[in-house]
Design a protein around this motif. Structure first.
Motif, short mmCIF file in Angstrom:
data_model
loop_
_atom_site.label_atom_id
_atom_site.label_comp_id
_atom_site.label_asym_id
_atom_site.label_seq_id
_atom_site.Cartn_x
_atom_site.Cartn_y
_atom_site.Cartn_z
N LEU A 69 0.80 -1.22 -0.30
CA LEU A 69 0.00 0.24 -0.17
C LEU A 69 0.90 1.14 0.01
CD1 LEU A 69 -2.74 -1.27 2.45
CD2 LEU A 69 -2.51 -1.33 0.16
N GLN A 70 0.50 2.24 -0.91
CA GLN A 70 1.32 3.48 -1.06
C GLN A 70 0.43 4.61 -1.20
OE1 GLN A 70 2.90 3.93 -5.07
NE2 GLN A 70 4.80 4.52 -4.14
N ALA A 71 0.75 5.44 -0.51
CA ALA A 71 -0.18 6.91 -0.47
C ALA A 71 0.14 7.55 -1.87
CB ALA A 71 0.43 7.70 0.39
N SER A 72 -0.85 7.82 -2.44
CA SER A 72 -0.54 8.66 -3.70
C SER A 72 -1.39 10.09 -3.65
CB SER A 72 -1.36 8.01 -4.94
OG SER A 72 -2.98 7.67 -4.66
N GLY A 73 -1.91 10.44 -2.58
CA GLY A 73 -2.25 11.67 -2.41
C GLY A 73 -3.13 12.09 -1.04
N PHE A 74 -3.11 13.20 -0.80
CA PHE A 74 -4.01 13.80 0.12
C PHE A 74 -5.19 14.84 -0.27
CE2 PHE A 74 -2.19 11.76 4.00
CZ PHE A 74 -1.02 11.30 3.66
N SER A 75 -6.30 14.68 0.31
CA SER A 75 -7.20 15.81 0.05
C SER A 75 -8.04 16.07 1.38
CB SER A 75 -8.10 15.41 -1.08
OG SER A 75 -9.12 14.09 -0.60
N LYS A 76 -8.68 17.36 1.24
CA LYS A 76 -9.66 17.35 2.41
C LYS A 76 -8.82 17.56 3.59
CE LYS A 76 -13.62 15.89 -0.24
NZ LYS A 76 -14.82 14.71 -0.35
N VAL A 77 -7.75 17.86 3.62
CA VAL A 77 -6.84 18.06 4.88
C VAL A 77 -7.10 19.16 5.65
CG1 VAL A 77 -4.55 17.88 5.80
CG2 VAL A 77 -5.14 16.36 3.79
N ARG A 78 -7.45 19.03 7.00
CA ARG A 78 -7.45 20.21 7.90
C ARG A 78 -6.75 19.98 8.86
NH1 ARG A 78 -9.30 21.47 3.77
NH2 ARG A 78 -11.62 22.20 3.28
N PHE A 79 -5.78 21.12 9.43
CA PHE A 79 -5.13 20.85 10.45
C PHE A 79 -5.58 21.91 11.56
CE2 PHE A 79 -1.98 20.18 6.65
CZ PHE A 79 -1.43 19.21 7.35
N ARG A 80 -5.80 21.38 12.83
CA ARG A 80 -6.65 21.88 13.74
C ARG A 80 -5.76 22.49 15.00
NH1 ARG A 80 -11.24 22.24 11.22
NH2 ARG A 80 -11.82 20.27 10.37
N ARG A 81 -4.46 21.77 15.23
CA ARG A 81 -3.73 22.38 16.39
C ARG A 81 -2.33 21.96 16.25
NH1 ARG A 81 -1.61 20.02 20.61
NH2 ARG A 81 -1.95 20.74 22.89
N VAL A 82 -1.55 22.87 16.78
CA VAL A 82 -0.08 22.83 16.89
C VAL A 82 0.44 21.63 17.75
CG1 VAL A 82 2.06 23.94 17.10
CG2 VAL A 82 0.11 25.14 16.11
N ILE A 83 1.48 20.83 17.39
CA ILE A 83 1.88 19.86 18.18
C ILE A 83 3.37 20.19 18.50
CG2 ILE A 83 2.60 17.25 18.42
CD1 ILE A 83 -0.30 17.86 18.29
N PHE A 84 3.85 20.01 20.04
CA PHE A 84 4.83 20.31 20.56
C PHE A 84 5.87 19.34 20.83
CE2 PHE A 84 2.02 23.96 21.09
CZ PHE A 84 2.72 24.74 20.46
#
Length: 158
Positions: A69-84
């Motif tokens: 299995l191989q990622a071929s793309g992303f869509s509808k991505v939403r980043f909600r919070r910063v990670i430390f």
């Protein structure tokens, strides 16, 4: 597949708690290479790292199943919070159905709540059957830091 000690992919064992999803935990120590240069004054996890963890979790589960299995793309991505540094993440991804390709929903969370969510396009390089015919632009070599081109593509023609 990267070894469990690969500093770029600090994922714990991928679990399949049900037939509809897979989950793993990512523990991000301050020494993680993802923090190098991002940023010196206040280290944060790059959004690209979150997407790489999602893709890697699916790849590892595919290997366990004898699939490539191989990622071929992303869509509808939403980043909600910063990670430390020092935070732990839970990565949850819909299971890959039979067939050569699919779009899988994903959600990344931490103790404080939602971190990122979206859709991951995945293809099985070993599967027989029709595929979209797109190239390997989304491929990330094991043990290598993903480039922005590997996870930030727009497959929709203008």
């Amino acid at each position: 597949m990267p070894s469990p000690r690969d500093p770029w992919f600090p994922l714990e064992e991928v679990q399949v708690p049900g037939s509809d999803r897979l989950e793993t935990v990512v523990r991000l120590e301050a020494s993680s290479p993802w923090f190098s240069g991002h940023f010196e004054e206040c280290a944060v996890v790059p959004g690209l790292a979150l997407l790489a963890f999602v893709a890697e979790a699916v790849s590892r589960e595919g290997e366990r199943q004898g699939r490539s299995l191989q990622a071929s793309g992303f869509s509808k991505v939403r980043f909600r919070r910063v990670i430390f540094p020092g935070e732990s993440l839970r990565v949850c991804v819909a299971s890959m159905p039979p067939g050569p390709e699919a779009e899988l929903s994903f959600h990344v969370t931490c103790d404080a709540g939602s971190v990122a969510q979206g859709m991951l396009k995945v293809r099985d390089r070993r599967a027989k059957g029709p595929v979209s015919g797109k190239g390997d632009e989304g491929a990330v070599a094991p043990g290598r830091r993903p480039s922005i081109a590997a996870v930030h593509r727009d497959d929709n023609p203008s």
